[in-house]
Design an enzyme around this catalytic site. Structure first.
Site, PDB file in Angstrom:
ATOM      1  N   ASP A  92      33.834  33.188  47.075  1.00  0.00           N
ATOM      2  CA  ASP A  92      35.019  33.067  47.658  1.00  0.00           C
ATOM      3  C   ASP A  92      34.915  33.560  49.027  1.00  0.00           C
ATOM      4  OD1 ASP A  92      37.685  33.317  47.328  1.00  0.00           O
ATOM      5  OD2 ASP A  92      38.069  34.974  46.271  1.00  0.00           O
TER       6      ASP A  92
ATOM      7  N   CYS B 123      41.561  38.245  46.043  1.00  0.00           N
ATOM      8  CA  CYS B 123      42.600  38.456  47.139  1.00  0.00           C
ATOM      9  C   CYS B 123      43.017  39.487  47.590  1.00  0.00           C
ATOM     10  CB  CYS B 123      43.638  37.275  46.945  1.00  0.00           C
ATOM     11  SG  CYS B 123      43.043  35.933  45.879  1.00  0.00           S
TER      12      CYS B 123
ATOM     13  N   GLN C 263      32.783  33.565  41.854  1.00  0.00           N
ATOM     14  CA  GLN C 263      33.296  32.623  42.926  1.00  0.00           C
ATOM     15  C   GLN C 263      32.621  32.917  44.271  1.00  0.00           C
ATOM     16  OE1 GLN C 263      37.408  33.130  43.731  1.00  0.00           O
ATOM     17  NE2 GLN C 263      37.799  31.038  42.559  1.00  0.00           N
TER      18      GLN C 263
ATOM     19  N   HIS D 110      42.570  31.124  51.868  1.00  0.00           N
ATOM     20  CA  HIS D 110      41.610  31.388  50.691  1.00  0.00           C
ATOM     21  C   HIS D 110      40.858  30.268  50.476  1.00  0.00           C
ATOM     22  CE1 HIS D 110      45.056  34.037  48.746  1.00  0.00           C
ATOM     23  NE2 HIS D 110      45.606  33.522  49.567  1.00  0.00           N
TER      24      HIS D 110
ATOM     25  N   LYS E  28      47.917  23.265  50.388  1.00  0.00           N
ATOM     26  CA  LYS E  28      46.314  23.523  50.266  1.00  0.00           C
ATOM     27  C   LYS E  28      45.736  22.117  50.169  1.00  0.00           C
ATOM     28  CE  LYS E  28      47.121  23.319  45.138  1.00  0.00           C
ATOM     29  NZ  LYS E  28      46.321  23.108  44.082  1.00  0.00           N
TER      30      LYS E  28
ATOM     31  N   ARG F  14      38.690  36.718  33.573  1.00  0.00           N
ATOM     32  CA  ARG F  14      40.203  36.028  32.872  1.00  0.00           C
ATOM     33  C   ARG F  14      40.180  35.988  31.714  1.00  0.00           C
ATOM     34  NH1 ARG F  14      41.084  31.680  37.904  1.00  0.00           N
ATOM     35  NH2 ARG F  14      40.853  33.137  39.672  1.00  0.00           N
TER      36      ARG F  14
ATOM     37  N   HIS G  29      38.198  35.028  52.203  1.00  0.00           N
ATOM     38  CA  HIS G  29      39.328  35.101  52.658  1.00  0.00           C
ATOM     39  C   HIS G  29      39.261  35.088  54.378  1.00  0.00           C
ATOM     40  CE1 HIS G  29      40.116  36.200  48.626  1.00  0.00           C
ATOM     41  NE2 HIS G  29      41.205  35.698  48.719  1.00  0.00           N
TER      42      HIS G  29
HETATM   43 ZN   LIG Z   1      42.212  34.495  47.337  1.00  0.00          ZN
END
Ligand SMILES: [Zn+2]
Ligand SMILES: [Zn+2]
Length: 630
Positions: A375, A326, A373, A503, A456, A355, A377
């Protein structure tokens, strides 16, 4: 607040959810159970009995402890809470338990249940309570009471009376609740023994933990035992070895080494998502894995999530490996002035994340330190939110339909501690809910379960064993990225405005997604994802040349094909291909080579009529091109 934020940060990608199995080597996965470690006195005293079923499970733990005390009168008792699907109790015993012991304990439990002893609660004044357990040689119980006493003293409050539960001859330190009597305990089974440190602390004694399961009916118990056995058979770590997909090595714990076939699965999934994203107007970006501490300070990760980040020091600067994409995404947003006409701006990234999970918690593909991911945005104006959510729900449905899975949604709303303008929250929540309703999505509302910066939508699926998985989330970020990174766009009146940042991940962690797919399909991935879609099997050496030729015809159509040129017998080659879960086996002998045909055999064992090579290639390619379960 700090703790909530850390939790929310960790929640963004539920990459670390466990499968039914955990820990242990790839070759022989060990059974593990979902049981969080308990360290504090409050946690130790929590029976985990929030429902009637859990009260029954916790009651079964008392009955098990009674049986163990019968067998080992000197046993020292740890704790025995209800957990998901069952219960455990920890014991310090003079010797290691054997499978035969579990049978004996089970038999004694059945006797106790038949005797139908009532569970009776009793209170003792604190000093008598402590003396009671000290006299019975129960140091762990005494330790819990001493902790409580110390805390009461420090807080200046009186030590509460000691609460005991008694049934038959067994007495335990316990706040309850329990079922009325031992006869109310349903059909049960003891499952396993594992080592567990007292209070989860490796410096304290290692106790023996007996796990059991108990259900309201025999049918429920049978179903659970079937599910458990099936889950073991389907363990994705087995398939990792059997199908030659991935492996793990000590030199990089929690990070998969993808073998060629595993990487093919990976690339196929990535390609399908990339195609969907391009169709939906996403623009793919790539941001650094390593970023300076000051970025993580700005994003809040350094304060709240630093323990979970890997750090690197170079030339007197401290860097962190990104745990999520992000913050860096905002640098691309801010790289130029954005107008209201530029929105929505959809930036996707297959970002490699790290992580720092504790090594003891790592497990296969589902609990890893490094993962990627799918991912994205998405930066939108408030008036675009509803349409964007609708589009996202459609993306989720489409992607899951590729695997024959129907997603369910949970709408998590504003928590008590939330940042940002309450009116904006209200409006965003209303829009999200209206969109869910309008699109006919199956969803439940989870009040106050949103993150502190975003309502979310969580995405769930049920797999072939009826297990529920939380897959990915869509977070409507009203505050975090927009405020912390001062994002703006210029509206039609020339005024700067805050965009909303969404996200979203659909697969979530690709590693975890592949692990779940392998278990759901028991390794037999749909044709379009299968790393090898067909194997050409030559009956004798003189057919190898033709086998290579047929493979060429199939590959020219984009199919992933192997030739089994080993000198083993045909039946053996078929067996190997079946174990490899290859969708099609194409056998070539004299007749087929002569006629330039092949008779396909499916991995389910169906023998299909012989077809000419070109027609066959066309048919299989058409099937492989369809993203569906076929
Ligand atoms: Zn994010
Ligand atoms: Zn109890």
């Amino acid at each position: 607040m700090a703790k909530d934020v850390a939790k929310d940060v960790a929640k963004e990608a539920p990459a670390q959810q466990d499968l039914a199995v955990a820990e242990g080597s790839a070759q022989e996965p060990e059974e593990a159970f979902e049981a969080p470690e308990r360290g504090s006195a409050d946690e130790l005293l929590d029976a985990g009995a929030d429902s009637d079923l859990d009260a029954m499970r916790h009651s079964a733990a008392h009955v098990m402890a009674e049986a163990v005390m019968d067998l080992f009168p000197a046993a020292k008792l740890g704790i025995g809470p209800a957990i998901a699907d069952g219960f455990y109790y920890d014991f310090q015993l003079p010797r290691a338990l054997t499978p035969a012991d579990l049978e004996t304990i089970e038999a004694r439990m059945t006797e106790s249940s038949k005797a139908d002893h009532p569970f009776v609660r009793r209170e003792l004044p604190p000093d008598e309570g402590r003396a009671f357990f000290a006299e019975r040689g129960q140091p762990f119980k005494v330790e819990i009471l001493d902790d409580l006493a110390a805390r009461a003293k420090a807080g200046g409050s009186p030590m509460p009376p000691t609460s005991l539960y008694e049934h038959g001859s067994f007495v335990d330190l316990c706040k309850g609740p329990h079922v009325a009597s031992t006869g109310k305990i349903g059909p049960f089974k003891l499952l396993a023994v594992a080592g567990a440190y007292w209070r989860g602390d490796e410096k304290r004694p290692m106790l023996q933990r007996i796990y059991g399961t108990v259900w309201e009916s025999q049918e429920d118990l049978d179903r659970y035992l079937w599910r458990r056995a099936e889950a073991k058979k389907r363990d994705h770590r087995r398939f990792g070895i059997q199908l030659d997909l991935f492996s793990f090595h000590d030199v990089s714990p929690g990070s998969a080494f993808w073998h060629p076939k595993g990487q093919r699965i990976w690339r196929t999934l990535e390609g399908a998502m990339r195609e969907l994203q391009e169709r939906r107007g996403y623009q793919e970006v790539s941001t650094p894995i390593l970023a300076e501490k000051k970025l993580w300070q700005q994003s809040g990760h350094w304060d709240l999530y630093a323990d979970n980040m890997f750090k690197v020091i170079s030339e007197d600067h401290t860097f962190g490996l990104k745990p999520m994409n992000c913050p860096e995404s905002t640098f691309i947003y801010r790289s130029r002035l954005r107008s209201y006409r530029d929105l929505p701006l959809r930036l996707s990234e297959f970002g490699r994340l790290h992580r720092n999970e504790r090594s003891g918690t790592l497990s296969g593909l589902t609990r890893v330190r490094q993962f990627i991911q799918d991912d994205a945005h998405i930066y939108v104006r408030p008036d675009q939110l509803s349409a964007e959510i609708e589009g996202l729900l459609g993306e989720v449905r489409e992607a899951y339909s590729w695997f024959g899975l129907e997603p369910r949604f949970a709408f998590a709303t504003k928590p008590d501690k939330a940042l940002g303008d309450p009116a904006l929250w209200e409006r965003a929540e209303r829009l999200i809910q209206e969109t869910l309703d309008r699109t006919g999505a199956r969803y439940v509302v989870k009040p106050k379960d949103g993150t502190f910066y975003a309502p979310k939508i969580d995405i769930y699926i049920d797999d072939a064993l009826g297990r529920e998985w939380q897959m990915a989330t869509v977070q409507v970020d009203l505050v975090m990225l927009p405020e912390r990174f001062d994002l703006t766009y210029i509206d039609e009146h020339g005024q700067p405005q805050r965009p909303i940042a969404i996200h979203r991940a659909i697969y979530g962690s690709l590693e975890r997604f592949i692990g779940i797919l392998l278990e759901h399909f028991a390794g037999a991935l749909p044709m379009w994802v299968a790393p090898v879609q067909a194997v050409v099997i030559s009956i004798a050496d003189r057919h190898v040349e033709a086998a290579d030729e047929l493979a060429g015809v199939l590959r020219a159509r984009g199919l992933r094909v192997e030739v089994d040129r080993s000198d083993s017998r045909m039946q053996n080659k078929i067996r190997v291909a079946q174990e490899q879960k290859v969708p099609y086996m194409l056998v070539l002998g004299d007749r087929e080579v002569e006629a330039r045909t092949a008779a396909p055999r499916t991995r389910a064992g169906e023998q299909q009529a012989a077809e000419g090579w070109d027609a066959l290639a066309e048919r299989l390619a058409a099937q492989a091109a369809q993203r569906s379960v076929n």
